[in-house]
Design a protein around this motif. Structure first.
Motif, PDB file in Angstrom:
ATOM      1  N   SER A   1       0.816  -1.215   0.000  1.00  0.00           N
ATOM      2  CA  SER A   1       0.000   0.000   0.000  1.00  0.00           C
ATOM      3  C   SER A   1       0.849   1.264   0.000  1.00  0.00           C
ATOM      4  CB  SER A   1      -0.943  -0.010   1.210  1.00  0.00           C
ATOM      5  OG  SER A   1      -0.195  -0.050   2.424  1.00  0.00           O
TER       6      SER A   1
ATOM      7  N   ARG B   1      -9.766   1.987  -0.742  1.00  0.00           N
ATOM      8  CA  ARG B   1      -8.570   1.843  -1.570  1.00  0.00           C
ATOM      9  C   ARG B   1      -8.839   0.953  -2.781  1.00  0.00           C
ATOM     10  NH1 ARG B   1      -3.608   1.330   2.922  1.00  0.00           N
ATOM     11  NH2 ARG B   1      -3.463   3.584   3.320  1.00  0.00           N
TER      12      ARG B   1
ATOM     13  N   TYR C   1      -6.812   7.046   1.369  1.00  0.00           N
ATOM     14  CA  TYR C   1      -7.348   6.134   0.347  1.00  0.00           C
ATOM     15  C   TYR C   1      -7.368   6.759  -1.054  1.00  0.00           C
ATOM     16  CZ  TYR C   1     -11.672   8.848   0.786  1.00  0.00           C
ATOM     17  OH  TYR C   1     -12.594   9.860   0.813  1.00  0.00           O
TER      18      TYR C   1
ATOM     19  N   PHE D   1      -0.539   4.541  -1.781  1.00  0.00           N
ATOM     20  CA  PHE D   1      -1.277   5.439  -0.901  1.00  0.00           C
ATOM     21  C   PHE D   1      -0.391   5.974   0.232  1.00  0.00           C
ATOM     22  CE2 PHE D   1      -4.216   2.218  -2.544  1.00  0.00           C
ATOM     23  CZ  PHE D   1      -5.158   3.019  -3.189  1.00  0.00           C
TER      24      PHE D   1
ATOM     25  N   GLY E   1      -8.525  -5.195  -1.130  1.00  0.00           N
ATOM     26  CA  GLY E   1      -7.837  -4.319  -0.183  1.00  0.00           C
ATOM     27  C   GLY E   1      -7.574  -5.014   1.140  1.00  0.00           C
TER      28      GLY E   1
ATOM     29  N   GLU F   1     -10.836   2.950  -5.257  1.00  0.00           N
ATOM     30  CA  GLU F   1     -10.000   3.953  -5.919  1.00  0.00           C
ATOM     31  C   GLU F   1      -9.191   3.335  -7.067  1.00  0.00           C
ATOM     32  OE1 GLU F   1      -8.646   8.017  -6.109  1.00  0.00           O
ATOM     33  OE2 GLU F   1     -10.338   6.992  -5.155  1.00  0.00           O
TER      34      GLU F   1
END
Length: 257
Positions: free
Chosen positions: A131, A194, A140, A135, A171, A197
């Protein structure tokens, strides 16, 4: 003196019958002309009857049942093997091309950071993306330009492949307690948002929304005991064959019997 009664007229056939008879005569003449102009191909006629016999399940009298059964089984297994080989070849091609994109992305990541990994399974492959690459901590929104370029490259590769793939974005978070009064409120929100997105970014890059799927597991599908390993987003690519294999297995309702 009363007039003599007029004799009754003889009964005759209805008037429409004459027109019907003319129509039947014309049709008969038409089909006779067609037959006279047609060329009877003996080979094609034999092929037609052979196809009809196979379709209706008739057995050739010149061959015993066991021989024909063995022949059919061999043909069926050969066709299945060819289908499996073609699917495996397409999968290997997809993995190879996506792996090139992954290597380019990993070259731009420092050695201290977690790198993207690719895992190949049966009729599927998965990109395991830390992640931190996509991010900011606790965020997110996809604001990293490198992450957007990476998704665009993956989408371009998938679009150019001959075989279509379903894509599931999954996620994950670590087990650390994340609480907030605003969205995202907890790990469930964070992992789900996330995934959404990333899906939106794929749609921007002309991936069909019908093949996309969002999943979120928060911290309940850990990869290891290391928190950094569990904070990740997975991009799972799979074919319809994988789903048919799953459906072919013994289901929950079969086990109830």
């Amino acid at each position: 003196m009363a007039k003599d009664k007029c004799p009754e007229c003889p009964k005759c056939l209805p008037g429409w019958l004459v027109q019907f008879g003319d129509l039947m005569s014309l049709l008969l003449t038409f089909f006779i002309l067609l037959l006279s102009m047609a060329v009877m191909d003996k080979k094609k006629v034999e092929e037609y009857f052979d196809i009809m016999r196979k379709a209706m399940g008739f057995i050739d009298a010149s061959t015993d049942v066991q021989t024909q059964s063995d022949k059919y089984s061999t043909m069926t297994s050969t066709s299945k093997d060819d289908s499996i080989d073609s699917t495996d070849d397409a999968m290997d091609e997809a993995v190879q091309e996506v792996n090139e994109v992954v290597n380019q992305m990993n070259d731009n990541i420092s050695e201290e950071e977690k790198q993207i990994q690719i895992e190949k399974g049966k009729n599927e492959f998965t990109l395991d993306i830390p992640s931190t690459i996509m991010f900011e901590e606790g965020q997110y929104l996809l604001s990293n330009p490198n992450a957007k370029r990476f998704i665009a490259k993956v989408a371009r590769v998938i679009r150019t492949l001959p075989q279509s793939y379903n894509i599931e974005i999954v996620g994950h978070t670590s087990a650390s307690m994340y609480k907030n009064d605003t969205i995202p409120r907890d790990n469930w929100d964070l992992s789900a948002l996330r995934s959404i997105e990333v899906v939106k970014e794929l749609i921007k890059n002309r991936i069909d929304p019908a093949v996309l799927k969002v999943s979120a597991y928060a911290s309940f599908h850990p990869k290891s005991e290391v928190a950094a390993d569990n904070r990740r987003v997975e991009m799972r690519f799979f074919t319809d064959n994988n789903q048919s294999d799953i459906l072919a297995e013994e289901s929950f309702f079969d086990r109830l019997e």
